[in-house]
Design a protein around this motif. Structure first.
Motif, PDB file in Angstrom:
ATOM      1  N   VAL A  88       9.258  96.008 123.918  1.00  0.00           N
ATOM      2  CA  VAL A  88       8.323  97.112 123.670  1.00  0.00           C
ATOM      3  C   VAL A  88       7.425  96.802 122.470  1.00  0.00           C
ATOM      4  CG1 VAL A  88       8.160  99.557 123.039  1.00  0.00           C
ATOM      5  CG2 VAL A  88       9.842  98.824 124.723  1.00  0.00           C
ATOM      6  N   MET A  89       7.992  96.218 121.434  1.00  0.00           N
ATOM      7  CA  MET A  89       7.229  95.931 120.228  1.00  0.00           C
ATOM      8  C   MET A  89       6.096  94.938 120.493  1.00  0.00           C
ATOM      9  SD  MET A  89       8.663  94.713 116.530  1.00  0.00           S
ATOM     10  CE  MET A  89       9.413  96.296 116.153  1.00  0.00           C
ATOM     11  N   CYS A  90       6.304  94.034 121.422  1.00  0.00           N
ATOM     12  CA  CYS A  90       5.327  92.966 121.692  1.00  0.00           C
ATOM     13  C   CYS A  90       4.322  93.329 122.783  1.00  0.00           C
ATOM     14  CB  CYS A  90       6.059  91.689 122.071  1.00  0.00           C
ATOM     15  SG  CYS A  90       6.986  90.982 120.701  1.00  0.00           S
ATOM     16  N   VAL A  91       4.214  94.599 123.140  1.00  0.00           N
ATOM     17  CA  VAL A  91       3.345  95.010 124.243  1.00  0.00           C
ATOM     18  C   VAL A  91       1.892  94.631 124.032  1.00  0.00           C
ATOM     19  CG1 VAL A  91       2.361  97.000 125.434  1.00  0.00           C
ATOM     20  CG2 VAL A  91       4.788  96.858 125.109  1.00  0.00           C
ATOM     21  N   LYS A  92       1.264  95.080 122.981  1.00  0.00           N
ATOM     22  CA  LYS A  92      -0.178  94.929 122.844  1.00  0.00           C
ATOM     23  C   LYS A  92      -0.622  94.215 121.581  1.00  0.00           C
ATOM     24  CE  LYS A  92      -1.145  99.189 125.348  1.00  0.00           C
ATOM     25  NZ  LYS A  92      -1.699 100.519 125.273  1.00  0.00           N
ATOM     26  N   LEU A  93       0.173  94.248 120.560  1.00  0.00           N
ATOM     27  CA  LEU A  93      -0.285  93.795 119.252  1.00  0.00           C
ATOM     28  C   LEU A  93       0.008  92.326 118.993  1.00  0.00           C
ATOM     29  CD1 LEU A  93       0.971  96.769 117.076  1.00  0.00           C
ATOM     30  CD2 LEU A  93      -1.368  96.314 117.782  1.00  0.00           C
ATOM     31  N   ASP A  94      -1.038  91.573 118.702  1.00  0.00           N
ATOM     32  CA  ASP A  94      -0.839  90.184 118.291  1.00  0.00           C
ATOM     33  C   ASP A  94      -0.063  90.128 116.984  1.00  0.00           C
ATOM     34  OD1 ASP A  94      -2.159  89.264 120.500  1.00  0.00           O
ATOM     35  OD2 ASP A  94      -4.057  88.888 119.475  1.00  0.00           O
ATOM     36  N   THR A  95      -0.264  91.143 116.136  1.00  0.00           N
ATOM     37  CA  THR A  95       0.437  91.200 114.851  1.00  0.00           C
ATOM     38  C   THR A  95       1.938  91.253 115.065  1.00  0.00           C
ATOM     39  OG1 THR A  95      -1.412  92.413 113.910  1.00  0.00           O
ATOM     40  CG2 THR A  95       0.659  92.516 112.702  1.00  0.00           C
ATOM     41  N   SER A  96       2.398  92.085 115.989  1.00  0.00           N
ATOM     42  CA  SER A  96       3.844  92.201 116.205  1.00  0.00           C
ATOM     43  C   SER A  96       4.396  90.925 116.822  1.00  0.00           C
ATOM     44  CB  SER A  96       4.180  93.419 117.060  1.00  0.00           C
ATOM     45  OG  SER A  96       3.553  93.358 118.309  1.00  0.00           O
ATOM     46  N   ARG A  97       3.662  90.312 117.731  1.00  0.00           N
ATOM     47  CA  ARG A  97       4.118  89.049 118.311  1.00  0.00           C
ATOM     48  C   ARG A  97       4.236  87.984 117.234  1.00  0.00           C
ATOM     49  NH1 ARG A  97      -0.279  89.632 123.012  1.00  0.00           N
ATOM     50  NH2 ARG A  97       0.678  91.412 124.031  1.00  0.00           N
ATOM     51  N   ALA A  98       3.233  87.923 116.364  1.00  0.00           N
ATOM     52  CA  ALA A  98       3.250  86.935 115.288  1.00  0.00           C
ATOM     53  C   ALA A  98       4.429  87.170 114.347  1.00  0.00           C
ATOM     54  CB  ALA A  98       1.933  86.978 114.516  1.00  0.00           C
ATOM     55  N   ARG A  99       4.716  88.419 114.013  1.00  0.00           N
ATOM     56  CA  ARG A  99       5.835  88.729 113.112  1.00  0.00           C
ATOM     57  C   ARG A  99       7.174  88.335 113.740  1.00  0.00           C
ATOM     58  NH1 ARG A  99       4.472  92.391 108.752  1.00  0.00           N
ATOM     59  NH2 ARG A  99       6.629  92.196 108.100  1.00  0.00           N
ATOM     60  N   VAL A 100       7.307  88.562 115.035  1.00  0.00           N
ATOM     61  CA  VAL A 100       8.537  88.173 115.723  1.00  0.00           C
ATOM     62  C   VAL A 100       8.708  86.657 115.647  1.00  0.00           C
ATOM     63  CG1 VAL A 100       9.682  88.052 117.981  1.00  0.00           C
ATOM     64  CG2 VAL A 100       8.618  90.192 117.240  1.00  0.00           C
ATOM     65  N   VAL A 101       7.635  85.922 115.891  1.00  0.00           N
ATOM     66  CA  VAL A 101       7.691  84.463 115.846  1.00  0.00           C
ATOM     67  C   VAL A 101       7.993  83.976 114.432  1.00  0.00           C
ATOM     68  CG1 VAL A 101       6.336  82.340 116.159  1.00  0.00           C
ATOM     69  CG2 VAL A 101       6.215  84.167 117.866  1.00  0.00           C
ATOM     70  N   GLU A 102       7.307  84.536 113.437  1.00  0.00           N
ATOM     71  CA  GLU A 102       7.522  84.142 112.042  1.00  0.00           C
ATOM     72  C   GLU A 102       8.956  84.367 111.586  1.00  0.00           C
ATOM     73  OE1 GLU A 102       4.657  86.417 109.857  1.00  0.00           O
ATOM     74  OE2 GLU A 102       2.972  85.391 110.795  1.00  0.00           O
ATOM     75  N   ALA A 103       9.598  85.368 112.137  1.00  0.00           N
ATOM     76  CA  ALA A 103      10.980  85.694 111.753  1.00  0.00           C
ATOM     77  C   ALA A 103      12.009  84.891 112.557  1.00  0.00           C
ATOM     78  CB  ALA A 103      11.220  87.189 111.919  1.00  0.00           C
ATOM     79  N   GLY A 104      11.554  83.882 113.292  1.00  0.00           N
ATOM     80  CA  GLY A 104      12.475  83.059 114.075  1.00  0.00           C
ATOM     81  C   GLY A 104      12.905  83.720 115.366  1.00  0.00           C
ATOM     82  N   GLY A 105      12.103  84.652 115.838  1.00  0.00           N
ATOM     83  CA  GLY A 105      12.465  85.440 117.007  1.00  0.00           C
ATOM     84  C   GLY A 105      12.639  84.673 118.297  1.00  0.00           C
ATOM     85  N   ILE A 106      11.835  83.636 118.505  1.00  0.00           N
ATOM     86  CA  ILE A 106      11.936  82.899 119.769  1.00  0.00           C
ATOM     87  C   ILE A 106      13.327  82.305 119.923  1.00  0.00           C
ATOM     88  CG2 ILE A 106      11.108  80.871 121.039  1.00  0.00           C
ATOM     89  CD1 ILE A 106       8.279  81.557 120.013  1.00  0.00           C
ATOM     90  N   ASP A 107      13.804  81.598 118.918  1.00  0.00           N
ATOM     91  CA  ASP A 107      15.139  80.998 118.995  1.00  0.00           C
ATOM     92  C   ASP A 107      16.232  82.052 119.115  1.00  0.00           C
ATOM     93  OD1 ASP A 107      14.207  78.386 118.883  1.00  0.00           O
ATOM     94  OD2 ASP A 107      14.365  78.278 116.698  1.00  0.00           O
ATOM     95  N   LYS A 108      16.078  83.161 118.400  1.00  0.00           N
ATOM     96  CA  LYS A 108      17.092  84.217 118.448  1.00  0.00           C
ATOM     97  C   LYS A 108      17.130  84.890 119.820  1.00  0.00           C
ATOM     98  CE  LYS A 108      16.917  84.916 113.501  1.00  0.00           C
ATOM     99  NZ  LYS A 108      16.376  85.677 112.403  1.00  0.00           N
TER     100      LYS A 108
END
Length: 165
Positions: A88-108
């Protein structure tokens, strides 16, 4: 989410103080799995509302979700709730997608999905979250590929469809 909306808490929690309090509680009671799950569900409900999503992301909401995932990696329910929240957080905002990636979200996300590869609900949320993150940039797509994301997608397809890919 429905319970939160039915009780009218979404509008009350939508103020800056409301979700700040949720994020603070999740930070204070990190080891309490039920607190994390409830916090994630409420944040997910709030992130479904466009005007709250960016504010939650700016107050480290993505990091808090990923921290819950890291603290409770063996809890299928917590992992499912977090992946739903990231979806839900990654629906529309590039900012939220970027924050997820910066926090190591892809691996997690990938690690959580590998842990519970048989849980369809968790896999669906994780795949949608990864898809939205990948749509953000080619760098994200490469990171998913490096993190065994392609192998994971194939494994999920095999498990859920019983097909040979």
């Amino acid at each position: 989410m429905q319970l939160v909306e039915e009780q009218g808490l979404v509008s009350k929690m939508g103020s800056g103080k409301g979700f700040s309090a949720i994020l603070a509680a999740m930070g204070t009671w990190k080891r309490e799995e039920e607190v994390q799950q409830l916090g994630v569900r409420v944040l997910t409900a709030l992130c479904a509302i466009d005007e709250f999503r960016l504010a939650i992301v700016k107050q480290d909401g993505a990091e808090r979700l990923l921290e819950s995932l890291q603290l409770h990696p063996s809890s299928e329910r917590t992992v499912t709730e977090v992946l739903r929240g990231l979806k839900v957080m990654c629906v529309k905002l590039d900012t939220s997608r970027a924050r997820v990636v910066e926090a190591g979200g892809i691996d997690k996300i990938i690690r959580g999905m590998w842990t519970f590869v048989a849980c369809e609900e968790l896999q669906e949320a994780g795949l949608v979250a990864l898809s939205r993150i990948c749509s953000h940039s080619s760098r994200n797509r490469k990171e998913v590929m490096r993190g065994q994301g392609v192998d994971l997608v194939l494994e999920v397809m095999r498990k859920q469809e019983g097909s040979v890919v």
